[in-house]
Design a protein around this motif. Structure first.
Motif, short mmCIF file in Angstrom:
data_model
loop_
_atom_site.label_atom_id
_atom_site.label_comp_id
_atom_site.label_asym_id
_atom_site.label_seq_id
_atom_site.Cartn_x
_atom_site.Cartn_y
_atom_site.Cartn_z
N THR A 141 0.83 -1.21 0.00
CA THR A 141 0.00 0.00 0.00
C THR A 141 0.86 1.25 0.00
O THR A 141 0.53 2.24 -0.67
N LEU A 142 1.93 1.23 0.76
CA LEU A 142 2.68 2.47 0.99
C LEU A 142 3.93 2.61 0.12
O LEU A 142 4.46 3.71 0.00
N HIS A 143 4.41 1.51 -0.47
CA HIS A 143 5.68 1.58 -1.20
C HIS A 143 6.70 2.41 -0.42
O HIS A 143 7.08 3.51 -0.82
N PRO A 144 7.13 1.88 0.71
CA PRO A 144 7.99 2.67 1.61
C PRO A 144 9.28 3.11 0.93
O PRO A 144 9.78 2.45 0.02
N THR A 145 9.80 4.22 1.36
CA THR A 145 11.09 4.69 0.88
C THR A 145 12.17 3.67 1.23
O THR A 145 13.04 3.37 0.39
N VAL A 146 12.11 3.17 2.45
CA VAL A 146 13.07 2.16 2.91
C VAL A 146 12.32 1.05 3.64
O VAL A 146 11.39 1.32 4.40
N ILE A 147 12.76 -0.19 3.39
CA ILE A 147 12.34 -1.33 4.21
C ILE A 147 13.59 -1.83 4.92
O ILE A 147 14.58 -2.12 4.26
N ARG A 148 13.54 -1.87 6.26
CA ARG A 148 14.72 -2.32 7.01
C ARG A 148 14.37 -3.45 7.95
O ARG A 148 13.47 -3.32 8.78
N GLY A 149 15.07 -4.57 7.83
CA GLY A 149 14.80 -5.69 8.73
C GLY A 149 15.96 -6.64 8.74
O GLY A 149 17.00 -6.40 8.10
N ASN A 150 15.80 -7.75 9.49
CA ASN A 150 16.83 -8.78 9.41
C ASN A 150 16.54 -9.67 8.19
O ASN A 150 15.51 -9.54 7.53
N ILE A 151 17.45 -10.57 7.90
CA ILE A 151 17.34 -11.33 6.66
C ILE A 151 16.07 -12.17 6.61
O ILE A 151 15.41 -12.28 5.55
N SER A 152 15.64 -12.72 7.76
CA SER A 152 14.44 -13.56 7.75
C SER A 152 13.20 -12.74 7.48
O SER A 152 12.30 -13.18 6.75
N GLU A 153 13.15 -11.56 8.09
CA GLU A 153 11.99 -10.70 7.86
C GLU A 153 11.91 -10.28 6.39
O GLU A 153 10.84 -10.30 5.78
N ILE A 154 13.05 -9.91 5.84
CA ILE A 154 13.05 -9.45 4.44
C ILE A 154 12.73 -10.62 3.50
O ILE A 154 11.99 -10.44 2.51
N LYS A 155 13.25 -11.80 3.79
CA LYS A 155 12.92 -12.96 2.94
C LYS A 155 11.42 -13.26 2.98
O LYS A 155 10.83 -13.65 1.97
N THR A 156 10.82 -13.08 4.17
CA THR A 156 9.38 -13.28 4.26
C THR A 156 8.64 -12.30 3.35
O THR A 156 7.72 -12.68 2.62
#
Lengths: 273, 273, 273
Positions: free
Chosen positions: C110-125
């Motif tokens: 919905t938001l197309h964030p400027t940045v997505i920041r997380g650990n590798i597992s969160e980002i892989k999800t």
């Protein structure tokens, strides 16, 4: 004189009910313990009247406001008033959203708090009776300085008279007035603004002070302002190389924990107008 | 012996699901990391069963209770029991409001927690099965002292037997019993009462201990009490001039972070009755 | 170069609206002050649009998610996008519950964030678009190491391109990419994992950095990662005997408070791929 207010808190250990924001709540609890009080936090409408009933004073802080807790604030406030407990209102962010402005005004009008404590922008929002969304930007323009002091003293006296509350405006220079008398306080350090929640902490401490000094609430409120500012000075003096705002936060609470009546009386910097 | 419990926590890194209050939650997370566990906080009914499923143990703490999180506590607790996870109940403020007393009793009766940990007034409220609103005032009258110790040991054994839970009553003297055996523990410092949330922190640590020591939960619960009390002693020994309760809070968590099995075994002060 | 990003934050004092979890919120506020920004926390749907409107950037963190605040996240995010404010999404625990995975994906889409920041597992999800409940267990298997680095760089570039966001994956080695360029950063200490919320703190700091450096957001995001990691190194260097994770937490924030552009430029360890 202020030292007597401090001693009354340490002797009586006032139990303070806090309905406060989740950002600074842990510091509020620890600073209440540091100054000699005892904190309880509870915000659910169904239990706030029970909790307030076993306490001596109520501290309402509208930071991270939500609709569930507004109901709790109103219920707790009404019960506290019925029981003759002092009530402090900290209108965090009044002016920054319509919800905060409206809620702060509703709490003020409904509860007639014993003390209203905020920064100059928050208090001006309450005094003007209308919400703007420029609360944060207003800070610099409105700041209480030596140049604007006469005007600010007149303002705080007038608003205290009109509202029927003791009004405490904190900033570089702090003002505490009941409408007749105004304490002008010059304790504190600018670096305190680099710690989140020194204002919230002061509201907690002030609630303990007015609860333990029921016959002397104006002086007690002023004493709390001096305690917080003086702790900021003492804590700053204990900073080491490499220390920053996280350590400073701890050193301020530590200074309150260790503060004696004598230290307060010697370190308080105020005049009465 | 207690040292083995400590080593099991450090080796197994138990993942602990915490549904806890917003006052002390950050300290609970940091103390869980300090002792060798891993914390997850989640309270929304829709996700608590998922979260509990990936964890090893569940810590339920009713401070700053609200109706939304009560639903989460019950759902998480039922799932944890189905999966055979240990569940700890910390009935913060039971007796101080009807909501807290009723919720604590409902959680106890529904979940049959592995451990119930609280102060003497909270546990007496649960044992009597009825809510009073004098919970806070009861502290002094009910305190476990050398004079009342025999009576208190008998009480905790009886309540543990009746409830089917390990019961831990913490205060100046701590008691941990499964109904047959009672650990009487004399670690700790009175100044720990000047820090908010040492009880909440202990509940977090204890949940990690009973999770990592499934065949030895009574001893594990007692070990957690000794860890917290001994950390309070070590932390106090590291205090410098000018330090107060804010610094003391950090030093206690630091002491838990650095505690070895040997330190624990040498410093634990307990007898078994 | 990174030092310029730091100076822009200190000069502009970006006001950052945070909708974040109650575990680490106090540290997020203090670290934002430490780095030179100014924090506001507000999560109630009725006020988040007002609050975001007076801010410069928005930090959305889904730890301790609940249904009330999800509505606030979506409303604030939409308003922020309308106003051209940078939006950061921290998908804490995505993969650990269906609610977190679904909400993180909804916010991303919905938001197309400027940045997505997380650990590798969160980002892989997020990248796989489906929720698993093994998020926490995935950490070790997925960890970015020297051996898996090429593959991880390719992954982050591809996901950044696909999502249209700058993607920051933090861990032992940190990656920050806009789809074309990837910063590979080797600052930090493993002991930072023993403090709750260093990731949340980084998201707060990073939001301040991208807000104060609108024309240079990839470098600004990388600079924030270096600031946090370097502060972890400096803070560790200031540890004394007996210190543990509680003191380390304070020393990291202190190091950010004291960090100069020169210190950052000299201490940042990165390569561009």
């Amino acid at each position: 004189m202020l030292g007597t207010c401090l001693e009354n808190v340490r002797t009586q250990v006032p139990l303070v009910h806090n309905i406060t924001n989740y950002v600074t709540v842990n510091d509020v609890a620890n600073v209440l313990l540091a100054c000699g009080g005892s904190p309880i936090m509870a915000d659910e409408a169904e239990e706030v009247e029970d909790i307030t009933s076993i306490c001596g004073g109520l501290n309402i802080n509208i930071g991270t406001l939500n609709k569930r807790t507004i109901a709790g604030m109103l219920l707790a406030g009404k019960r506290a008033k019925e029981m003759g407990h002092p009530v402090l209102l900290d209108p965090v962010g009044a002016g920054a959203s319509a919800l905060r402005t409206g809620t702060a005004i509703e709490l003020m009008d409904t509860l007639h708090p014993t003390v209203i404590r905020g920064n100059i922008s928050e208090i001006k929002t309450l005094a003007s009776g209308s919400g703007t969304t420029k609360g944060v930007d207003a800070d610099v323009a409105d700041a209480v300085t030596e140049e604007t002091l006469d005007q600010a003293v007149a303002f705080v006296k007038e608003f205290a008279k009109k509202s029927g509350s003791i009004v405490a405006i904190t900033g570089a220079i702090d003002l505490v007035s009941d409408g007749e008398t105004c304490y002008v306080i010059r304790n504190g350090r600018p670096e305190m603004g680099k710690i989140t929640g020194t204002g919230c902490q002061l509201s907690g401490v002030m609630t303990a002070y007015i609860t333990a000094n029921p016959d002397n609430q104006l002086e007690a409120a002023a004493a709390a302002v001096c305690v917080m500012g003086l702790a900021g000075e003492i804590g700053w003096g204990n900073m080491q190389e490499g220390d920053g705002n996280a350590t400073y936060r701890n050193r301020i609470i530590d200074a309150i924990y260790n503060m004696s009546a004598q230290t307060l009386d010697q370190g308080a910097k105020y005049e009465i107008r």
